[in-house]
Each structure stands twice: as structure tokens, then as C-alpha cells.
Design a protein around this motif. Structure first.
Motif, mmCIF file in Angstrom:
data_model
loop_
_atom_site.group_PDB
_atom_site.id
_atom_site.type_symbol
_atom_site.label_atom_id
_atom_site.label_comp_id
_atom_site.label_asym_id
_atom_site.label_seq_id
_atom_site.Cartn_x
_atom_site.Cartn_y
_atom_site.Cartn_z
ATOM 1 N N HIS A 40 -12.487 6.977 1.168
ATOM 2 C CA HIS A 40 -11.814 8.035 1.919
ATOM 3 C C HIS A 40 -10.294 7.876 1.805
ATOM 4 N N TRP A 41 -9.814 6.640 1.843
ATOM 5 C CA TRP A 41 -8.379 6.381 1.714
ATOM 6 C C TRP A 41 -7.874 6.855 0.359
ATOM 7 N N ILE A 42 -8.637 6.564 -0.680
ATOM 8 C CA ILE A 42 -8.243 6.987 -2.033
ATOM 9 C C ILE A 42 -8.271 8.510 -2.141
ATOM 10 N N ALA A 62 -7.058 1.360 7.302
ATOM 11 C CA ALA A 62 -7.743 2.541 6.769
ATOM 12 C C ALA A 62 -8.457 2.215 5.466
ATOM 13 N N PHE A 63 -7.809 1.441 4.618
ATOM 14 C CA PHE A 63 -8.429 1.082 3.344
ATOM 15 C C PHE A 63 -9.626 0.171 3.554
ATOM 16 N N ALA A 64 -9.482 -0.785 4.467
ATOM 17 C CA ALA A 64 -10.577 -1.729 4.715
ATOM 18 C C ALA A 64 -11.795 -1.043 5.315
ATOM 19 N N LEU A 77 0.107 -1.886 8.289
ATOM 20 C CA LEU A 77 -1.109 -2.260 9.027
ATOM 21 C C LEU A 77 -2.100 -1.108 9.072
ATOM 22 N N ASN A 78 -1.587 0.093 9.316
ATOM 23 C CA ASN A 78 -2.467 1.264 9.357
ATOM 24 C C ASN A 78 -3.131 1.502 8.004
ATOM 25 N N PHE A 98 0.822 -1.217 0.000
ATOM 26 C CA PHE A 98 0.000 0.000 0.000
ATOM 27 C C PHE A 98 0.859 1.271 0.000
ATOM 28 N N ARG A 99 2.185 1.096 0.011
ATOM 29 C CA ARG A 99 3.073 2.263 -0.050
ATOM 30 C C ARG A 99 3.049 2.823 -1.462
#
Length: 820
Positions: free
Chosen positions: A412-414, A405-407, A400-401, A59-60
Motif C-alpha cells: 500500500h505504501w508503494i 506505514a511501510f512496515a 517514523l510515519n 524513506f524520503r
């Protein structure tokens, strides 16, 4: 067969049913105990895969930044989004999936980055678990540590290099090979990696061919080469690539790889190189000894030879990746070697008679994996402990964060990532402002990220970063583009390259074509803005004549031409070609002597020089190139080159003694235009003023030099300008931002202009002191207009003095205009 199995199973069940209850209990306890290790192994395997997944940080996502590397990252991501064809539109050391290497964020690309990176990390974890599962607990922990350190220590090359090694070590695993379906899974991953970076594919192809050759010798059909080729073609096609350009992608990609050793070579620490070679030799001896002790060398020598050949291919590839360009690239070699040794040890499991030697080799793997982050730590003066913590503790926590956040809220994450992307774009626009031009744009300096951020319609040359255009075939690919219908309407041009190369080597063979098809408009943003001519200028190159000379001999240049194009043919010996293949050849230096007697020393790239570049006048900055493009090189007579000399370390006879120099005059009169933009004339006159001032100073570069349209004058300096007449002087001045932004910032600089009539004493006409650290108004470019009152001429003196101490007193003058 199935009936026999059913009968056996049924007979066993009947026996169990006939047992007394006490015996049944004993069997159940034994069965429960035997299942406990299986459960523990499943939990341990899941834990290892999870750790690898988190450290790989799928996710980086990388945001836009300025600089050379962020620029090629941005172009590769742009190519993926726009569907550019590799082999036609873009050629580089990477491929259609190169954006996975840097995890570049684009609104239409992030999903592919995250999902594919996650899948590859899981496949890597499966490979690690498959090999480590047969080891005892202590060795499994150490092997996992060495493997993770090697694969994820800062650079990701060793991660991708590991996939073909999973195939190799899994195929030769003791006591039995890893199941073929799992090896095919690694082969598919290697096929995808081949389209991330060309060198990943070269290693993978060599290893699968080697393994299939072994299979054929053992009377088994080839499996891995067809699987690898099929996966490459599959991933190539689904990325939007046209298979019609696949051959061009391979051919030109091979040119990038084959020319790298000569063009991009950089010597480094001899002690580091020797240390790596010694530890590698010790590792090889240990592996041979282990194979001997285990009996495989005597019992199945072909297996050992094939295994050693595969490990040798792996070592050769990572050695060249790390030590041809011996800067921080050496981390690749250390990390990958540690990772490779760990995989070999893992393939032995507990099936080794050389326990002590195996433990030693495992310790060596851990040591070599640790050298990579240690190398970075010492080079960048970054504490080693915090560096490891950041890579292997902080990054998994951030993963993990990100996952949480994505899950919890994907949209909102996008949105947050897009906002972060937009902020970085805006910061990049402010840091490197580039005007928006009408029509398509290409850029010669490697600032593609800034061009993309500016909103211009970017249409690059196929080899889009100039330092990579280093073989005749790559040069011709860019020439075809510039002479074709898809050539950009505008060219943002800046002189210079990397590694102290001669400044005219930056796409140097194409300069006659650029001059013929593009005209100068103005200097802006430290670049020359050029626009495509409505009608190309007449052909510039005249007939050539050839001169032969050797190294360390002065070669006089013809002086009857305003501009001169030179090609240099340096022929390698057989030893030189061998050195180029297995490692790197010594660098070639060129010393140029100017008309005023000044000597300048640069690096010469033989592959570029063979196709030619403009040797005279000495084009070392944008002003000089602007004069040449306007057909007025005579404005700078001191830049005319009178002689050159080539030197190299020829301790080993890697080149033949005779060098062929070919000289062609350039007919630059055809570039002159009566309607040449007034701004160009003014800029050229201004450069001549700055050059005259710089040459009057007793201080030389880097403290006094012309750079980016500024005359740098680190305090204290004194320079003068003799004028025929002057009634006013307009000038801009200031202190470079880096000087007051630094931790040990400047305490200020005083600027002073004095004037003297031919028969009079010098009189101070103006002075101002800037202290940008404390005074906001003193930051940035300042300007002043001074009454000169020198109708009969005289001398203007420009001085900078230190405010207190002289540290970081990076002052500059620019846009000096004397009104007669």
C-alpha cells in the motif's frame, strides 16, 4: 598463548570461589556498577544512531518537478533505470549512484534509494558513536548537535564529505586509533559516495592515499587505498556499468571538475567569504595549539602533519564547493566545516590537556554548522526557527510515519508513492506541455524533466545540460554524439543559458553541426522544433582569419558575411592558473554593439569561447535562431554585430594581455530550402512584427521585450506599427498567469488598438479590459480579429493601460498578423 589465557582466567575464577561470601557480594556490586556505564553507553549510542537515521530520512523520495535541478535529478534516475553507461551515454558532476543524492523516486529505483540511504546513515551513525563515545556527556551532546546540524542542514554534501573525514579522524584518534575494520567500513562508504558525486570521490581518494602513505612510513602495509579502489570498482560494476567505460568516466568527470571554477564561478558576499576564512584560520590555530598542548606536535610530529594535511584537503574541497559558485552553495562550506571541526574534537575524546581551547573549538563548530540554515533563512526570507523545526523535528516525525506505514503495509505504501509520482507527472505535463514527436528526442534548454514527463523517447547528449559543456573535451564528447549514429531524430531547441551568459554559448561550438544536420519545423512550447535532415547540409564554416586585441579594446567584426563564427583564445598567466586551481578567476564580460547602435553586455566563458560560437547575427531568441537555421539571417538586419569588447577585473594579472580572435564566415545559403515549411515563414514574419512594435516603444526591457514568442508589454505602454495596407488585424493578448496568481495580484489591464490613415487622426478601433483575478474568462490567451480598413496604409497603435494601480500588470501581445 591460549593456554596462558586459560590459565589466567581459571586462576581468577578459583580466587573468586575461595573468597568469603561478604567479599563476593562486594565484588558483585562493583561488577554491577561497572556494567551500568556500559549499558548507558549502549543505550546512548543506539539513540544517537536512531536520531541520525531518522533525520537522514531514507524513506524520503523526491517526485518529478519542473526546473533545472529537478531535470538533472530526473535524467540521473533515468540513466540508472535504463542502464546508461557513464562516460559514454552520460557525463555530469554526479555518477551512477547520483540518484541517492536527491532521493529520486522511480518505480524500479525506490528500493535501492531507501536501502542504500539507510545503510549509509547507519554507517554515519556508527562513525559518530565511535568517536563521541570517549567524550564526557556535555561535550558529547554538543558535538552530536554540531555534527548533525552540519551533516543534515538542507544540503547533503557535508554528509558525504564526512565519510573520508571519519577515516582520517578515526585513524588519528586519541589515545588509540579506531579499529581498522571500522575504518575500512567508512572507506567502503566513501567508495560508494565517490560514485554519487565526483567531488566526494576526489576528497576520499586524496585522504586514503595520505593515510596509507603514513602507514607505509610507519612500516605498515597500505590498507585504505586498496579498499577504496576495490569498493569503487565493485559498486561501479554492480550498478550495471561496463568497466570498459570506467576510464572515460574518470577522464570526462575530471573535465567537469577542472572546468567548474572558471565556467560556474559566481561572486557573492565579500563579508561572508571573509567571515568564513577568518573563522577557518582561527580553527586552524586552535587545532595547532591543542596538538601542541597535548604533546603530540612534539612527540609525534609526523602524525600531526598528516592530520593537518588531511584536514586541509577537506577544508579546500568544501571551500571550493561552497564559494566558487557563491550563492546558496556557501551553505555547503559552512555546514561541512562545522561537521569537520566537530569530528576533530570528537577524535580527542577526553584525552586533551587543552580543555578550554577544545571547548572553544567545539563552540565554533556549532556556530559554523548553524550558519548554513541561517544563510538559507536570510536568503529565502524563511523564519529560522521553523526552518530548524522542519529539518530536525518534523522530518524525523515524518520518517517514523513512513517507517510505520511501510512496515504495516509495504504494498500500500508503494502504491501511494506511485500515485503521488503519477500526480506530479501529470502536473508537470500541464505546466510545461511538450508535444510527443515521432522518433528520439533531445532538448537543449534544461527542461529534461518536462521532456521525460511528456512521454517522448529521450536520447540526450552525454553532457545533457548545456551550461556544463564548458571544456574542449566535453564539447567534443557532445559533438561526437551529434555526428554519430545515435544522434536523436528530433531536437527541441531554445536559445539562452544561465548567469547572463552570451545566449549563443549554449552548446555554441556545436551550432554549425546542429544547423548542418537539423532543419526547423515550427515554434511550439517556447522552443524551436527541429528534425534531422535526410541529407546533411553542406559544410558551413569558411576559412578563418585571426585578429589580436586586448581587454577593453573595441574589435570590429567583418561585415561581408551574413553570419559569423568566432573563437576567442584567452591565455592565462601562471597566476591565473593558480587562482583557478585554489579558488576562482575573475569573470570575463563581453559587450556586443549591434548595427542599430544598441549595446548588450553578457558574460563570456573562456573554455566555451575557445571552441567558438556564432557572434553575428546576435541570436538572442528562438525567432532569430529559426531565421538562421532557415538560411535567412538577413531578415533581421538590426541583429548584425558590428563590434565587440571584452572586459575583466585585471587587478591581479591573471590573463596575458593579447587575446586571439578568430573569425569564420558561415555559408548559410546551403540551409535555404524551397520547400521550407510555411509555418516557419509565417513565424519569422510574425517575429519581425513583434520586433518592430518593441522597437517603437520608449520603454525597454524587462518591461517591453520579446520573450517566449510573446511581446511583453507591462502596462502602461504604447507601440506602433506602420503598414503599407491593412484590411484586418488578427492578434492574441493576455496577462501572464503569474500576475494574477501572485499575492499582490494585478487589478486588471486594458488593451487598446487604434488606427490612423496617412492623412487622418488616430481612431480607437477596439478595446477590452481583462481582470483575471476575479473573472475566470479573462485568464489565459485571448484573441480578437479587427477590421482595419487601411487600403492606402497607415499606422496601427497598440496600447496597454493600468486598471487602477500598475502593480503586476504583466500584459502581452502575441501572434500579431496584419492581413493586407
Amino acid at each position: 598463548m591460549q593456554d596462558d589465557v586459560s590459565r589466567t582466567v581459571g586462576h581468577s575464577r578459583a580466587k573468586l570461589n575461595d573468597m568469603p561470601s561478604g567479599h563476593m557480594g562486594m565484588v558483585e556490586r562493583k561488577m554491577n556498577k561497572s556494567s551500568e556505564p556500559k549499558i548507558s553507553k549502549i543505550v546512548a549510542s543506539a539513540a544517537l544512531i536512531s536520531i541520525i537515521f531518522l533525520i537522514s530520512s531514507p524513506f524520503r523520495l523526491q517526485m518529478p518537478q519542473s526546473g533545472l535541478d529537478p531535470s538533472w535529478n530526473a535524467v540521473i534516475a533515468k540513466a540508472a533505470v535504463e542502464g546508461w553507461q557513464w562516460g559514454r551515454d552520460v557525463i555530469f558532476t554526479f555518477g551512477p549512484y547520483g540518484y541517492l543524492y536527491s532521493h529520486t523516486f522511480q518505480s524500479n529505483l525506490w528500493g535501492s534509494v531507501v536501502s542504500i540511504s539507510a545503510a549509509l546513515s547507519i554507517v554515519f551513525g556508527i562513525g559518530a558513536v565511535g568517536l563521541i563515545s570517549n567524550m564526557n556527556f556535555v561535550r558529547a551532546i554538543i558535538t552530536s548537535a554540531a555534527l548533525i546540524l552540519g551533516a543534515f542542514a538542507l544540503l547533503e554534501d557535508s554528509f558525504y564529505f564526512a565519510f573520508p573525514l571519519f577515516i582520517l579522524t578515526g585513524y588519528f584518534r586519541l589515545p588509540t586509533a579506531v579499529p581498522t575494520w571500522r575504518l575500512v567500513l567508512f572507506t567502503v562508504a566513501a567508495g560508494l559516495s565517490a560514485l554519487i558525486k565526483i567531488s566526494f570521490g576526489a576528497l576520499a581518494l586524496a585522504i586514503v592515499i595520505l593515510i596509507d602513505a603514513h602507514r607505509i612510513f610507519r612500516k605498515n602495509p597500505p590498507v585504505f587505498t586498496p579498499a577504496f579502489v576495490s569498493s569503487v570498482l565493485f559498486f561501479y560494476a554492480i550498478s550495471g556499468q561496463d568497466l570498459n567505460y570506467f576510464a572515460d568516466f574518470l577522464t570526462l568527470g575530471f573535465q567537469v571538475v577542472s572546468g567548474y571554477s572558471e565556467a560556474m564561478a559566481m561572486p557573492g558576499s565579500t563579508s561572508e567569504l571573509v567571515s568564513f576564512l577568518v573563522l577557518s584560520a582561527i580553527s586552524l590555530l586552535a587545532i595547532v595549539a591543542i596538538e601542541y598542548r597535548n604533546g603530540r606536535l612534539a612527540g609525534r610530529p609526523l602524525d600531526v602533519l598528516a592530520l593537518l594535511a588531511g584536514l586541509g584537503l577537506f577544508w579546500f574541497m568544501v571551500f571550493k564547493a561552497g564559494f566558487v559558485r557563491h550563492d546558496l552553495h556557501s551553505m555547503i562550506a559552512w555546514a561541512a566545516a562545522g561537521c569537520g571541526i566537530a569530528l576533530y574534537v570528537a577524535s580527542l575524546g577526553n584525552n586533551t590537556r587543552a580543555g578550554l581551547l577544545t571547548s572553544f573549538l567545539l563552540g565554533l563548530a556549532l556556530l559554523m554548522s548553524l550558519v548554513a540554515p541561517y544563510r538559507y533563512s536570510t536568503d529565502q526570507n524563511y523564519p529560522f526557527g521553523p526552518l530548524l523545526y522542519g529539518q530536525f523535528v518534523a522530518k524525523p516525525k515524518q520518517s517514523l510515519n513512513d517507517i510505520a506505514a511501510f512496515a504495516s503495509n509495504p504494498s500500500h505504501w508503494i502504491e501511494q508513492k506511485q500515485e503521488d509520482y503519477n500526480r506530479h507527472l501529470e502536473a508537470l505535463r500541464k505546466a510545461e506541455p511538450i508535444p510527443v514527436l515521432q522518433g528520439t528526442v533531445d532538448v537543449l534548454p534544461s527542461i529534461q524533466a518536462a521532456v521525460l514527463a511528456s512521454g517522448n523517447e529521450y536520447r540526450p547528449r552525454p553532457i545533457f545540460q548545456e551550461y556544463s559543456t564548458y571544456t574542449p573535451m566535453l564539447i567534443e564528447a557532445n559533438r561526437r554524439f551529434l555526428l554519430g549514429d545515435r544522434a536523436p531524430d528530433n531536437l527541441l531547441f531554445s536559445v539562452g543559458s544561465i548567469d547572463n551568459r552570451h545566449p549563443a554559448l549554449a552548446e555554441g561550438p556545436l551550432w554549425p553541426d546542429i544547423l548542418q544536420r537539423y532543419e526547423p519545423i515550427r515554434l511550439e512550447s517556447s522552443m524551436l522544433m527541429m528534425r534531422k535532415r535526410s541529407i546533411p547540409a553542406p559544410s558551413l564554416l569558411a576559412d578563418a582569419h585571426t585578429v589580436s586585441a586586448g581587454f577593453s579594446e573595441n574589435v570590429a567584426l567583418p561585415q561581408d558575411a551574413d553570419a559569423l563564427f568566432m573563437s576567442v583564445d584567452i591565455d592565462m598567466t601562471l597566476l591565473g592558473k593558480l587562482l583557478k586551481t585554489v579558488f576562482r578567476v575573475p569573470t570575463v564580460d563581453m559587450t556586443v554593439t549591434l548595427a542599430g547602435g544598441e549595446e548588450k553586455k553578457y558574460r563570456l566563458i573562456p573554455g566555451i569561447a575557445k571552441s567558438g560560437f556564432i557572434i553575428s547575427p546576435h541570436i538572442e531568441n528562438n525567432f532569430a535562431f529559426e531565421a538562421l537555421s532557415a538560411g535567412m539571417p538577413e531578415l533581421f538586419p538590426n541583429l548584425k554585430v558590428v563590434s565587440i569588447r571584452l572586459d575583466t577585473d585585471n587587478f591581479l594579472p591573471w590573463v596575458k594581455p593579447n587575446i586571439q580572435f578568430q573569425f569564420q564566415p558561415l555559408h548559410v545559403d546551403g540551409l535555404r530550402q524551397p520547400t521550407l515549411a510555411e509555418g516557419v515563414r509565417r513565424e519569422l514574419a510574425m517575429y519581425e512584427t513583434l520586433r518592430t512594435l518593441a522597437s517603437s516603444s520608449s520603454v525597454r526591457a524587462p518591461f517591453v521585450e520579446i520573450s517566449e514568442q510573446k511581446l511583453l508589454a507591462h502596462a502602461p505602454t504604447s507601440m506602433f506599427l506602420d503598414v503599407a495596407s491593412a484590411q484586418r488585424v488578427d492578434v492574441e493578448f493576455g496577462i501572464r498567469d503569474v500576475a494574477w496568481q501572485a499575492n499582490t495580484a494585478t487589478d486588471g489591464v486594458c488593451f487598446r488598438i487604434s488606427m490612423a490613415a496617412p492623412d487622418g487622426a488616430s481612431v480607437k478601433a477596439w478595446e477590452r479590459c481583462l481582470r483575471p483575478t476575479t473573472a475566470l474568462a479573462d485568464r489565459g490567451v485571448q484573441s480578437v480579429s479587427i477590421d482595419a480598413e487601411l487600403p492606402a496604409g497607415g499606422r496601427l497603435t497598440f496600447e496597454t493601460d493600468c486598471g487602477g494601480n500598475c502593480s503586476w500588470d504583466w500584459a502581452y501581445w502575441q501572434n500579431v498578423a496584419v492581413v493586407p
